[in-house]
Design a protein around this motif. Structure first.
Motif, mmCIF file in Angstrom:
data_model
loop_
_atom_site.group_PDB
_atom_site.id
_atom_site.type_symbol
_atom_site.label_atom_id
_atom_site.label_comp_id
_atom_site.label_asym_id
_atom_site.label_seq_id
_atom_site.Cartn_x
_atom_site.Cartn_y
_atom_site.Cartn_z
ATOM 1 N N ARG A 132 0.245 -1.794 0.208
ATOM 2 C CA ARG A 132 0.337 -0.144 0.465
ATOM 3 C C ARG A 132 1.171 1.178 -0.165
ATOM 4 O O ARG A 132 0.347 2.481 -0.524
ATOM 5 C CB ARG A 132 -0.955 -0.152 1.146
ATOM 6 C CG ARG A 132 -2.165 -1.341 1.308
ATOM 7 C CD ARG A 132 -3.173 -0.776 2.331
ATOM 8 N NE ARG A 132 -3.350 0.352 2.487
ATOM 9 C CZ ARG A 132 -4.475 0.788 1.617
ATOM 10 N NH1 ARG A 132 -5.709 0.144 0.420
ATOM 11 N NH2 ARG A 132 -5.230 2.279 2.326
ATOM 12 N N GLU A 133 1.500 1.051 1.151
ATOM 13 C CA GLU A 133 2.660 2.230 1.064
ATOM 14 C C GLU A 133 3.336 1.873 -0.292
ATOM 15 O O GLU A 133 3.276 3.333 -1.171
ATOM 16 C CB GLU A 133 3.938 1.759 2.549
ATOM 17 C CG GLU A 133 3.308 2.337 2.911
ATOM 18 C CD GLU A 133 2.643 1.221 3.908
ATOM 19 O OE1 GLU A 133 2.843 -0.237 3.526
ATOM 20 O OE2 GLU A 133 2.521 1.040 5.080
ATOM 21 N N PHE A 136 0.528 4.285 -3.094
ATOM 22 C CA PHE A 136 0.048 5.440 -2.890
ATOM 23 C C PHE A 136 1.721 6.132 -3.252
ATOM 24 O O PHE A 136 1.383 8.341 -4.021
ATOM 25 C CB PHE A 136 0.580 5.313 -1.301
ATOM 26 C CG PHE A 136 -1.310 5.934 -0.725
ATOM 27 C CD1 PHE A 136 -2.385 5.922 -1.508
ATOM 28 C CD2 PHE A 136 -1.770 4.650 -0.254
ATOM 29 C CE1 PHE A 136 -3.874 6.205 -1.564
ATOM 30 C CE2 PHE A 136 -3.422 3.482 -0.316
ATOM 31 C CZ PHE A 136 -4.075 4.810 -0.383
ATOM 32 N N THR A 143 -6.617 8.315 -4.778
ATOM 33 C CA THR A 143 -7.056 8.814 -2.833
ATOM 34 C C THR A 143 -8.052 7.985 -2.259
ATOM 35 O O THR A 143 -7.737 8.052 -1.318
ATOM 36 C CB THR A 143 -8.572 9.635 -3.624
ATOM 37 O OG1 THR A 143 -8.568 11.074 -3.863
ATOM 38 C CG2 THR A 143 -9.301 9.775 -1.486
ATOM 39 N N LEU A 145 -7.283 3.290 -2.479
ATOM 40 C CA LEU A 145 -6.348 1.508 -2.911
ATOM 41 C C LEU A 145 -7.697 0.467 -2.800
ATOM 42 O O LEU A 145 -7.618 0.607 -1.438
ATOM 43 C CB LEU A 145 -5.294 1.808 -2.725
ATOM 44 C CG LEU A 145 -4.030 0.204 -3.534
ATOM 45 C CD1 LEU A 145 -4.539 0.425 -4.620
ATOM 46 C CD2 LEU A 145 -2.503 0.681 -2.123
ATOM 47 N N ASP A 149 -8.630 4.884 1.974
ATOM 48 C CA ASP A 149 -7.290 5.501 1.528
ATOM 49 C C ASP A 149 -6.409 5.517 2.392
ATOM 50 O O ASP A 149 -5.855 4.446 3.024
ATOM 51 C CB ASP A 149 -8.037 7.165 2.124
ATOM 52 C CG ASP A 149 -8.339 7.633 3.922
ATOM 53 O OD1 ASP A 149 -7.911 5.999 4.142
ATOM 54 O OD2 ASP A 149 -9.242 8.058 3.920
ATOM 55 N N VAL A 150 -5.488 6.061 2.513
ATOM 56 C CA VAL A 150 -3.789 6.534 2.910
ATOM 57 C C VAL A 150 -4.234 6.534 4.934
ATOM 58 O O VAL A 150 -3.213 5.315 5.243
ATOM 59 C CB VAL A 150 -2.951 7.325 2.601
ATOM 60 C CG1 VAL A 150 -3.224 8.531 3.354
ATOM 61 C CG2 VAL A 150 -1.496 7.347 2.649
#
Length: 250
Positions: A132-133, A136, A143, A145, A149-150
């Motif tokens: 994920r990191e 992003f 916005t 994934l 969101d993040v």
């Protein structure tokens, strides 16, 4: 059913330029390629090709108004450069259930400045450490994934928000405010009407009471009249008696 035939059925005697949404799920693409869709679909905003046997998106036409593309459950593993070249206004892309293994295969999506939501469920790339990191960081315009969101906050309606633009929200709020004002005004008018009717009722009651008092006074006058007559009669009799007494004395 092959993809070309399915496209013809979905048109329903419409011109391609009149179509805004095209759903071709579960049809079969010849040799794993997109077919039957051309740049004549100039107003197409949503295209769904779920489980269509696709191995490539090389034949996707230029669709400037396309915002949402569903490509889940196919066998695509690369070649996303064409999406960045021909679908410049894409905001939602679903690649779940495909064959993407490396972060680098997703790098072409950097050239999609409007891309807000990306889904990669059941792709091997999701098993990578810091997946994920890394995504992003690679795609800062994202916005959501995989629906979050993040900060791991879940998106609304599959990352599409509530489906209402800000302008539409403001219009709805202003309409609601106007309706509330109208309701308040109606309540005020209703209360004033109630007060007026209350005054009228009080007037009627007072009028009735006054008339009752007058009637009672008249009755009292009538009752007292005979008494006065009797008094006069007694006075006359007394005078007669006095006359008789004076005559006898003489």
């Amino acid at each position: 059913m092959d993809m070309k035939t399915r496209v013809c059925l979905e048109l329903r005697h419409r011109a391609p330029s009149e179509v805004q949404e095209l759903v071709l799920d579960n049809c079969r693409a010849t040799e794993g390629k997109i077919e039957g869709i051309t740049d004549e679909f100039s107003n197409l905003e949503r295209l769904s090709l779920i489980n269509a046997g696709l191995t490539s998106v090389a034949d996707v036409p230029k669709l400037d108004k396309l915002k949402k593309l569903e490509l889940s459950d196919n066998r695509i593993s690369s070649g996303l450069e064409v999406l960045a070249e021909r679908l410049v206004n894409l905001t939602h892309l679903n690649l779940s259930g495909n064959k993407f293994k490396d972060i680098s295969t997703l790098e072409p999506l950097k050239k999609l400045p409007q891309l807000k939501s990306l889904d990669l469920f059941n792709c091997e790339v999701t098993n990578l450490a810091d997946y994920r990191e890394s995504i992003f960081k690679l795609l800062p315009q994202l916005t959501y994934l995989d629906g979050y969101d993040v900060d791991d906050c879940e998106s609304d309606s599959d990352g599409e928000g509530d489906g209402v633009d800000d302008d539409e929200e403001e219009e709805c709020e202003s309409e609601d405010f106007e309706e509330e004002e109208e309701e308040d005004e109606e309540d005020v008018v209703a209360e004033e009407d109630d007060d007026d009717s209350g005054d009228e009722e009080d007037g009627e009651v007072n009028g009735d009471l006054d008339s009752e008092d007058e009637d009672e006074e008249e009755e009292d006058d009538e009752d007292s009249s005979p008494a006065k007559g009797e008094k006069r009669k007694r006075d006359a009799e007394d005078e007669d008696d006095d006359d008789d007494d004076s005559g006898q004395t003489l």
